[in-house]
Design a protein around this motif. Sequence first.
Motif, PDB file in Angstrom:
ATOM      1  N   VAL A  89      10.260 -41.447 -45.345  1.00  0.00           N
ATOM      2  CA  VAL A  89      11.349 -42.390 -45.075  1.00  0.00           C
ATOM      3  C   VAL A  89      10.898 -43.767 -45.534  1.00  0.00           C
ATOM      4  CG1 VAL A  89      12.731 -43.508 -43.295  1.00  0.00           C
ATOM      5  CG2 VAL A  89      12.235 -41.064 -43.140  1.00  0.00           C
ATOM      6  N   LEU A  90      11.676 -44.387 -46.391  1.00  0.00           N
ATOM      7  CA  LEU A  90      11.388 -45.731 -46.894  1.00  0.00           C
ATOM      8  C   LEU A  90      12.419 -46.690 -46.318  1.00  0.00           C
ATOM      9  CD1 LEU A  90      10.044 -47.823 -48.695  1.00  0.00           C
ATOM     10  CD2 LEU A  90      11.267 -46.866 -50.665  1.00  0.00           C
ATOM     11  N   ASN A  91      11.979 -47.543 -45.410  1.00  0.00           N
ATOM     12  CA  ASN A  91      12.886 -48.455 -44.711  1.00  0.00           C
ATOM     13  C   ASN A  91      12.834 -49.869 -45.272  1.00  0.00           C
ATOM     14  OD1 ASN A  91      14.076 -46.718 -42.911  1.00  0.00           O
ATOM     15  ND2 ASN A  91      12.738 -47.227 -41.196  1.00  0.00           N
ATOM     16  N   PHE A  92      14.018 -50.445 -45.472  1.00  0.00           N
ATOM     17  CA  PHE A  92      14.143 -51.852 -45.834  1.00  0.00           C
ATOM     18  C   PHE A  92      14.337 -52.618 -44.522  1.00  0.00           C
ATOM     19  CE2 PHE A  92      15.453 -49.423 -49.485  1.00  0.00           C
ATOM     20  CZ  PHE A  92      14.825 -50.060 -50.541  1.00  0.00           C
ATOM     21  N   SER A  93      13.254 -53.157 -44.016  1.00  0.00           N
ATOM     22  CA  SER A  93      13.279 -53.751 -42.674  1.00  0.00           C
ATOM     23  C   SER A  93      13.272 -55.272 -42.696  1.00  0.00           C
ATOM     24  CB  SER A  93      12.086 -53.238 -41.859  1.00  0.00           C
ATOM     25  OG  SER A  93      10.865 -53.590 -42.478  1.00  0.00           O
ATOM     26  N   ASN A  94      13.687 -55.846 -43.811  1.00  0.00           N
ATOM     27  CA  ASN A  94      13.706 -57.307 -43.897  1.00  0.00           C
ATOM     28  C   ASN A  94      14.872 -57.909 -43.113  1.00  0.00           C
ATOM     29  OD1 ASN A  94      15.225 -55.976 -46.003  1.00  0.00           O
ATOM     30  ND2 ASN A  94      15.690 -58.009 -46.832  1.00  0.00           N
ATOM     31  N   HIS A  95      15.994 -57.162 -43.064  1.00  0.00           N
ATOM     32  CA  HIS A  95      17.202 -57.716 -42.459  1.00  0.00           C
ATOM     33  C   HIS A  95      18.214 -56.595 -42.256  1.00  0.00           C
ATOM     34  CE1 HIS A  95      20.509 -60.434 -41.580  1.00  0.00           C
ATOM     35  NE2 HIS A  95      21.228 -59.882 -42.537  1.00  0.00           N
ATOM     36  N   CYS A  96      19.120 -56.783 -41.311  1.00  0.00           N
ATOM     37  CA  CYS A  96      20.228 -55.851 -41.134  1.00  0.00           C
ATOM     38  C   CYS A  96      21.492 -56.642 -40.835  1.00  0.00           C
ATOM     39  CB  CYS A  96      19.944 -54.870 -39.994  1.00  0.00           C
ATOM     40  SG  CYS A  96      21.217 -53.573 -39.829  1.00  0.00           S
ATOM     41  N   THR A  97      22.617 -56.098 -41.269  1.00  0.00           N
ATOM     42  CA  THR A  97      23.907 -56.744 -41.041  1.00  0.00           C
ATOM     43  C   THR A  97      24.455 -56.459 -39.645  1.00  0.00           C
ATOM     44  OG1 THR A  97      24.947 -54.825 -42.084  1.00  0.00           O
ATOM     45  CG2 THR A  97      24.581 -56.770 -43.467  1.00  0.00           C
ATOM     46  N   MET A  98      23.732 -55.643 -38.866  1.00  0.00           N
ATOM     47  CA  MET A  98      24.158 -55.323 -37.509  1.00  0.00           C
ATOM     48  C   MET A  98      23.020 -55.598 -36.526  1.00  0.00           C
ATOM     49  SD  MET A  98      26.400 -51.834 -38.089  1.00  0.00           S
ATOM     50  CE  MET A  98      27.291 -52.093 -36.543  1.00  0.00           C
ATOM     51  N   LYS A  99      23.360 -55.587 -35.244  1.00  0.00           N
ATOM     52  CA  LYS A  99      22.366 -55.830 -34.197  1.00  0.00           C
ATOM     53  C   LYS A  99      22.540 -54.787 -33.088  1.00  0.00           C
ATOM     54  CE  LYS A  99      21.951 -60.801 -35.075  1.00  0.00           C
ATOM     55  NZ  LYS A  99      20.633 -60.668 -35.713  1.00  0.00           N
ATOM     56  N   CYS A 100      22.317 -53.536 -33.430  1.00  0.00           N
ATOM     57  CA  CYS A 100      22.438 -52.448 -32.462  1.00  0.00           C
ATOM     58  C   CYS A 100      21.252 -52.505 -31.502  1.00  0.00           C
ATOM     59  CB  CYS A 100      22.475 -51.105 -33.187  1.00  0.00           C
ATOM     60  SG  CYS A 100      23.752 -51.017 -34.475  1.00  0.00           S
ATOM     61  N   GLU A 101      21.524 -52.563 -30.218  1.00  0.00           N
ATOM     62  CA  GLU A 101      20.463 -52.801 -29.241  1.00  0.00           C
ATOM     63  C   GLU A 101      19.439 -51.680 -29.169  1.00  0.00           C
ATOM     64  OE1 GLU A 101      22.074 -53.176 -25.347  1.00  0.00           O
ATOM     65  OE2 GLU A 101      22.689 -51.065 -25.212  1.00  0.00           O
ATOM     66  N   TRP A 102      19.824 -50.474 -29.569  1.00  0.00           N
ATOM     67  CA  TRP A 102      18.935 -49.318 -29.445  1.00  0.00           C
ATOM     68  C   TRP A 102      18.182 -49.000 -30.741  1.00  0.00           C
ATOM     69  CZ3 TRP A 102      21.230 -46.801 -33.257  1.00  0.00           C
ATOM     70  CH2 TRP A 102      22.607 -46.922 -33.407  1.00  0.00           C
ATOM     71  N   CYS A 103      18.293 -49.846 -31.746  1.00  0.00           N
ATOM     72  CA  CYS A 103      17.631 -49.598 -33.032  1.00  0.00           C
ATOM     73  C   CYS A 103      16.115 -49.713 -32.881  1.00  0.00           C
ATOM     74  CB  CYS A 103      18.117 -50.590 -34.070  1.00  0.00           C
ATOM     75  SG  CYS A 103      17.420 -50.312 -35.727  1.00  0.00           S
ATOM     76  N   TYR A 104      15.408 -48.775 -33.506  1.00  0.00           N
ATOM     77  CA  TYR A 104      13.938 -48.769 -33.407  1.00  0.00           C
ATOM     78  C   TYR A 104      13.272 -49.648 -34.457  1.00  0.00           C
ATOM     79  CZ  TYR A 104      13.752 -45.672 -37.502  1.00  0.00           C
ATOM     80  OH  TYR A 104      13.875 -45.156 -38.763  1.00  0.00           O
ATOM     81  N   VAL A 105      14.026 -50.093 -35.468  1.00  0.00           N
ATOM     82  CA  VAL A 105      13.439 -50.852 -36.566  1.00  0.00           C
ATOM     83  C   VAL A 105      13.209 -52.299 -36.143  1.00  0.00           C
ATOM     84  CG1 VAL A 105      13.705 -51.640 -38.950  1.00  0.00           C
ATOM     85  CG2 VAL A 105      14.562 -49.380 -38.277  1.00  0.00           C
ATOM     86  N   SER A 106      11.999 -52.772 -36.372  1.00  0.00           N
ATOM     87  CA  SER A 106      11.668 -54.166 -36.087  1.00  0.00           C
ATOM     88  C   SER A 106      11.867 -54.982 -37.361  1.00  0.00           C
ATOM     89  CB  SER A 106      10.215 -54.272 -35.609  1.00  0.00           C
ATOM     90  OG  SER A 106       9.869 -55.605 -35.354  1.00  0.00           O
ATOM     91  N   PHE A 107      12.935 -55.729 -37.415  1.00  0.00           N
ATOM     92  CA  PHE A 107      13.247 -56.481 -38.627  1.00  0.00           C
ATOM     93  C   PHE A 107      12.357 -57.723 -38.710  1.00  0.00           C
ATOM     94  CE2 PHE A 107      16.952 -53.896 -37.734  1.00  0.00           C
ATOM     95  CZ  PHE A 107      17.083 -53.244 -38.950  1.00  0.00           C
ATOM     96  N   ASP A 108      11.699 -57.874 -39.874  1.00  0.00           N
ATOM     97  CA  ASP A 108      10.567 -58.773 -39.973  1.00  0.00           C
ATOM     98  C   ASP A 108      10.728 -59.908 -40.983  1.00  0.00           C
ATOM     99  OD1 ASP A 108      10.383 -57.278 -42.397  1.00  0.00           O
ATOM    100  OD2 ASP A 108       9.103 -55.822 -41.376  1.00  0.00           O
TER     101      ASP A 108
END
Length: 284
Positions: free
Chosen positions: A11-30
């Motif tokens: 799994v290759l995650n783009f974790s720089n930013h997200c357009t949503m703010k789902c409270e249960w998301c495991y991804v730490s946007f950095d």
Amino acid sequence: MGGLNKCMRAVLNFSNHCTMKCEWCYVSFDNIPVCKKTVISIIKRLYDLGFSSITLGGGDPFQNDFIFELIEFAKKCKFFVHIDTNAIMLDESNEILNFLNFNVDLLGLPLDGGSAKVHSRMRSNICHYDVVMRKLSFLSSIRRKVKVNTLVTPVNVLDLRNIAKIISEYSPSRWSLYQFWPIGQAAEANKFNMMPEDVFLGVTTGISQLFCEHEVVVEVTTSESRRCNYPIIRHDGAVFMHSGYPQNLFSLVGSIFDSEIMNKVLAMCIGDRSQVVSRYASPF
């Protein structure tokens, strides 16, 4: 490479930013910038290491202007290409539709409610339900490449039959029902989203039985069954694995470019569960 048969997907995650703010998301946007050259090198490295399937997620991969170049490159490497997106940045055009048809094997979209009211309670975005429904309609000609993802929590559990009705009428290739997993930063949302495994299985098994004679494959996935299935690579090359039971953490293993990274991954990875192996068995 010995043992690789138990770990064929990355799994290759783009974790720089997200357009949503789902409270249960495991991804730490950095906010770590995404470099196209680095991501291409990561995909090439995964190919050299012997992986056969790649999931591009995040965040939303379609936030990146060069995502189509990355998808084409992954396809040229003979990967089974799976994209997970919240659909917000997915443009609707015949050109995009044709591109997805020829270059993407599986496209995952979220649907966490059978109405805008329930979905917005899950996603903290009142407009997102309409976005998803519109994008599903846009993708209807290639719906057998579409996988719908539903996180099951006390917030939406009573609405599953309404979601099931939408799934039955739309007929994607798969419907994945996930138990909430309080892993990483998602632990902060445990209070309102946690559901005991026996309750989750009881509810979702009943729902899946509605599709016994339907072409939709229903996947029921507990949180524990996802532990140590695959490596998660950040867009800068950092490699993470789920921690061993009972800890609900992500462990930094190293860099995908380290010479010993595959041995480290194989030491921790037990491979995908059987129902997921069939998901990536062959391109459509």
